[in-house]
Write a protein that holds these residues in place. Structure first.
Motif, PDB file in Angstrom:
ATOM      1  N   SER A  80       0.835  -1.210   0.000  1.00  0.00           N
ATOM      2  CA  SER A  80       0.000   0.000   0.000  1.00  0.00           C
ATOM      3  C   SER A  80       0.866   1.255   0.000  1.00  0.00           C
ATOM      4  O   SER A  80       0.504   2.263  -0.603  1.00  0.00           O
ATOM      5  N   LYS A  81       2.046   1.173   0.629  1.00  0.00           N
ATOM      6  CA  LYS A  81       2.922   2.341   0.633  1.00  0.00           C
ATOM      7  C   LYS A  81       3.432   2.635  -0.783  1.00  0.00           C
ATOM      8  O   LYS A  81       3.415   3.777  -1.238  1.00  0.00           O
ATOM      9  N   ALA A  82       3.848   1.600  -1.502  1.00  0.00           N
ATOM     10  CA  ALA A  82       4.330   1.793  -2.878  1.00  0.00           C
ATOM     11  C   ALA A  82       3.186   2.294  -3.764  1.00  0.00           C
ATOM     12  O   ALA A  82       3.382   3.137  -4.643  1.00  0.00           O
ATOM     13  N   ALA A  83       1.981   1.778  -3.517  1.00  0.00           N
ATOM     14  CA  ALA A  83       0.831   2.158  -4.340  1.00  0.00           C
ATOM     15  C   ALA A  83       0.446   3.613  -4.098  1.00  0.00           C
ATOM     16  O   ALA A  83      -0.034   4.299  -5.003  1.00  0.00           O
ATOM     17  N   SER A  84       0.676   4.078  -2.860  1.00  0.00           N
ATOM     18  CA  SER A  84       0.306   5.465  -2.571  1.00  0.00           C
ATOM     19  C   SER A  84       1.186   6.433  -3.366  1.00  0.00           C
ATOM     20  O   SER A  84       0.783   7.556  -3.650  1.00  0.00           O
ATOM     21  N   GLN A  85       2.373   5.976  -3.766  1.00  0.00           N
ATOM     22  CA  GLN A  85       3.257   6.823  -4.579  1.00  0.00           C
ATOM     23  C   GLN A  85       2.653   7.116  -5.957  1.00  0.00           C
ATOM     24  O   GLN A  85       3.036   8.067  -6.611  1.00  0.00           O
ATOM     25  N   ILE A  86       1.754   6.254  -6.413  1.00  0.00           N
ATOM     26  CA  ILE A  86       1.145   6.497  -7.723  1.00  0.00           C
ATOM     27  C   ILE A  86      -0.335   6.839  -7.556  1.00  0.00           C
ATOM     28  O   ILE A  86      -1.129   6.707  -8.485  1.00  0.00           O
ATOM     29  N   GLY A  87      -0.708   7.225  -6.327  1.00  0.00           N
ATOM     30  CA  GLY A  87      -2.068   7.700  -6.100  1.00  0.00           C
ATOM     31  C   GLY A  87      -3.133   6.630  -6.063  1.00  0.00           C
ATOM     32  O   GLY A  87      -4.319   6.926  -6.222  1.00  0.00           O
ATOM     33  N   LEU A  88      -2.735   5.363  -5.866  1.00  0.00           N
ATOM     34  CA  LEU A  88      -3.757   4.321  -5.743  1.00  0.00           C
ATOM     35  C   LEU A  88      -4.247   4.272  -4.300  1.00  0.00           C
ATOM     36  O   LEU A  88      -3.450   4.145  -3.370  1.00  0.00           O
ATOM     37  N   SER A  89      -5.542   4.337  -4.114  1.00  0.00           N
ATOM     38  CA  SER A  89      -6.109   4.259  -2.770  1.00  0.00           C
ATOM     39  C   SER A  89      -6.255   2.789  -2.369  1.00  0.00           C
ATOM     40  O   SER A  89      -6.204   1.892  -3.215  1.00  0.00           O
ATOM     41  N   LEU A  90      -6.481   2.566  -1.076  1.00  0.00           N
ATOM     42  CA  LEU A  90      -6.702   1.193  -0.616  1.00  0.00           C
ATOM     43  C   LEU A  90      -7.876   0.521  -1.313  1.00  0.00           C
ATOM     44  O   LEU A  90      -7.737  -0.604  -1.799  1.00  0.00           O
ATOM     45  N   PRO A  91      -9.042   1.188  -1.405  1.00  0.00           N
ATOM     46  CA  PRO A  91     -10.157   0.530  -2.099  1.00  0.00           C
ATOM     47  C   PRO A  91      -9.795   0.140  -3.534  1.00  0.00           C
ATOM     48  O   PRO A  91     -10.189  -0.925  -4.012  1.00  0.00           O
ATOM     49  N   GLN A  92      -9.018   0.994  -4.216  1.00  0.00           N
ATOM     50  CA  GLN A  92      -8.608   0.654  -5.588  1.00  0.00           C
ATOM     51  C   GLN A  92      -7.697  -0.570  -5.580  1.00  0.00           C
ATOM     52  O   GLN A  92      -7.831  -1.462  -6.416  1.00  0.00           O
ATOM     53  N   LEU A  93      -6.767  -0.592  -4.612  1.00  0.00           N
ATOM     54  CA  LEU A  93      -5.860  -1.733  -4.526  1.00  0.00           C
ATOM     55  C   LEU A  93      -6.635  -3.024  -4.311  1.00  0.00           C
ATOM     56  O   LEU A  93      -6.326  -4.048  -4.901  1.00  0.00           O
ATOM     57  N   TYR A  94      -7.642  -2.966  -3.434  1.00  0.00           N
ATOM     58  CA  TYR A  94      -8.432  -4.171  -3.171  1.00  0.00           C
ATOM     59  C   TYR A  94      -9.150  -4.635  -4.427  1.00  0.00           C
ATOM     60  O   TYR A  94      -9.369  -5.824  -4.617  1.00  0.00           O
ATOM     61  N   GLN A  95      -9.511  -3.688  -5.289  1.00  0.00           N
ATOM     62  CA  GLN A  95     -10.164  -4.096  -6.535  1.00  0.00           C
ATOM     63  C   GLN A  95      -9.158  -4.705  -7.505  1.00  0.00           C
ATOM     64  O   GLN A  95      -9.493  -5.604  -8.265  1.00  0.00           O
ATOM     65  N   LEU A  96      -7.930  -4.188  -7.479  1.00  0.00           N
ATOM     66  CA  LEU A  96      -6.942  -4.610  -8.472  1.00  0.00           C
ATOM     67  C   LEU A  96      -6.226  -5.901  -8.091  1.00  0.00           C
ATOM     68  O   LEU A  96      -5.790  -6.644  -8.954  1.00  0.00           O
ATOM     69  N   LEU A  97      -6.078  -6.139  -6.790  1.00  0.00           N
ATOM     70  CA  LEU A  97      -5.288  -7.292  -6.351  1.00  0.00           C
ATOM     71  C   LEU A  97      -6.192  -8.367  -5.756  1.00  0.00           C
ATOM     72  O   LEU A  97      -7.288  -8.071  -5.295  1.00  0.00           O
ATOM     73  N   PRO A  98      -5.714  -9.613  -5.758  1.00  0.00           N
ATOM     74  CA  PRO A  98      -6.520 -10.690  -5.146  1.00  0.00           C
ATOM     75  C   PRO A  98      -6.764 -10.382  -3.665  1.00  0.00           C
ATOM     76  O   PRO A  98      -5.914  -9.778  -3.016  1.00  0.00           O
ATOM     77  N   SER A  99      -7.910 -10.800  -3.128  1.00  0.00           N
ATOM     78  CA  SER A  99      -8.169 -10.522  -1.715  1.00  0.00           C
ATOM     79  C   SER A  99      -7.379 -11.473  -0.817  1.00  0.00           C
ATOM     80  O   SER A  99      -7.201 -11.217   0.369  1.00  0.00           O
ATOM     81  N   GLU A 100      -6.918 -12.585  -1.391  1.00  0.00           N
ATOM     82  CA  GLU A 100      -6.076 -13.524  -0.649  1.00  0.00           C
ATOM     83  C   GLU A 100      -4.822 -13.795  -1.462  1.00  0.00           C
ATOM     84  O   GLU A 100      -4.888 -14.454  -2.493  1.00  0.00           O
ATOM     85  N   LEU A 101      -3.705 -13.264  -0.999  1.00  0.00           N
ATOM     86  CA  LEU A 101      -2.463 -13.501  -1.730  1.00  0.00           C
ATOM     87  C   LEU A 101      -1.324 -13.646  -0.729  1.00  0.00           C
ATOM     88  O   LEU A 101      -1.208 -12.852   0.201  1.00  0.00           O
TER      89      LEU A 101
END
Length: 161
Positions: A80-101
């Motif tokens: 989530s820290k790396a994703a925040s560098q490109i403006g991805l929010s947590l809800p967006q990350l949850y949509q983009l990535l598997p919920s179990e990984l």
């Protein structure tokens, strides 16, 4: 030469892990290539920093839990820290990535599992350099991979040579 024996750098392992995560983000097509570059760089730096004192090529499984990247309905803070560098929010990350990984980044081997009872897939395996002590060590991961069928000795020898 210093190339012999276990190598101390984590470059190929971290590259495999970073490539895998940014590949997951890429498949959804919502993230631009330029954003992916920034994300990959940020994740690579974060992991290098995080693993710095927790990397033991002579004991590849030591610290495995610490290095493990996990999403289980909670986002791994490093991602989530790396994703925040490109403006991805947590809800967006949850949509983009598997919920179990689960992503295991260990010396000489990077593997992942999607879903709680998914099968484990190896992303990166160093051909030659595993220290002999790690052979025949049945970690929980290996047991899961072997399942009930244990391959013959010859098979194991071929794979490890």
């Amino acid at each position: 030469s210093h190339r012999r024996g276990p190598r101390a750098d984590m470059v190929p392992e971290i590259a495999a892990a970073v490539g895998f995560v940014s590949g997951l983000l890429r498949t959804r097509g919502c993230v631009s290539e330029q954003q992916l570059q920034v994300f990959s760089g940020a994740l690579r730096e974060a992991l290098t920093e995080h693993y710095k004192h927790h990397w033991f090529p002579e004991k590849p499984f030591k610290g495995s839990g610490y290095r493990c990247i996990r999403i289980n309905h909670k986002m791994d803070p490093i991602i989530s820290k790396a994703a925040s560098q490109i403006g991805l929010s947590l809800p967006q990350l949850y949509q983009l990535l598997p919920s179990e990984l689960t992503l295991w980044v260990d010396p000489y081997e990077v593997s992942y599992r999607i879903g709680e009872d998914g099968s484990i897939c190896v992303l990166y395996e160093a051909a030659a350099a595993k220290p002999p002590s790690s052979y025949g060590m049945l970690t929980c991961k290996n047991q899961m991979m072997l399942g009930r069928t244990s391959p013959s000795k010859n098979y194991i020898m071929t794979v490890s040579s």
